[in-house]
Enzyme design. Sequence first.
Site, PDB file in Angstrom:
ATOM      1  N   SER A 142       0.771  -1.422  -0.320  1.00 56.54           N
ATOM      2  CA  SER A 142      -0.119  -0.428   0.000  1.00 56.54           C
ATOM      3  C   SER A 142       0.595   1.531   0.072  1.00 56.54           C
ATOM      4  CB  SER A 142      -0.903   0.072   1.481  1.00 56.54           C
ATOM      5  OG  SER A 142      -1.450   1.557   1.310  1.00 56.54           O
ATOM      6  N   TYR A 155      -2.284   0.841  10.678  1.00 52.72           N
ATOM      7  CA  TYR A 155      -2.003  -0.145   8.757  1.00 52.72           C
ATOM      8  C   TYR A 155      -1.046   0.538   8.042  1.00 52.72           C
ATOM      9  CZ  TYR A 155      -3.533  -0.847   4.544  1.00 52.72           C
ATOM     10  OH  TYR A 155      -3.624  -1.538   3.106  1.00 52.72           O
TER      11      TYR A 155
END
Length: 266
Positions: A142, A155
Amino acid sequence: MYSFSGRVIAITGASEGIGAELARQLSGKGVWLALAARNLEKLEAVAAECRALGAEAVAIRCDVSVESDCRNFIEETVRKYSSLDILVNNAGVSGHARFEEVTDFAWYETMMRVNYMGSLYCTRYAIPHLKNRRGQIVAVSSLAGRVGIPWRTGYSPTKAAQALFFEALRLELQASGVDITIIYPGVVATAIRVHGYGPDGQPAGKSGLKEDKAMTVQECARRIIAAIHARKRELVMTLQGRIGLWLRLAFPKLVDRMLLRAIKKD
């Protein structure tokens, strides 16, 4: 658009979202798919779609946070198809919370086990088979693993750990013929953020990011498949992401403001 006929492809997190769409778009005559996820019912439905598109597909229940599940997934794949060409480490969970509001840090640990350790486990058991085929490892990371995102203190570190693991492993495998492709998507229109953790460790039930310009899952899968086919070193998914990474080197405060504007304010 690209033929993967004759390839055995294992995909984690394949019951929905990016993983399921990758499986569908990779399907075709002569393609053998091994699909992994925790929800076997949803996974079987995706496998059936892939078979209808001409592929061979098997659904294998796997919680990637459990090492024995990952070992079983790889072993079952090779047992069924006798080889392995491509491993796509796609399984992941999300979370969105202001750090000071977090009341249960257990989900930080769970997220690290899924997003980082899950990729590590599957890759470790796959490497001997991938070496035999001069195969490929794909990691769906990501942009949050390249830049610290506010409200994503749980995250971002998991995706950074995942990406750096594969950067290091690439060098270890350099002489083996096994290539590693790291994918850095931006915001993709899936339910991962809705299903992800909130401050109390319960499902958030909503996305904390502005998603009006989110990339479709179909387009995301198409770009990933093109990168796999080209055996690219990495793919930063969007032009905005590439510009942002460059700007961060020259104008870090500007990028800070851009990141804060991307957060949805209640």
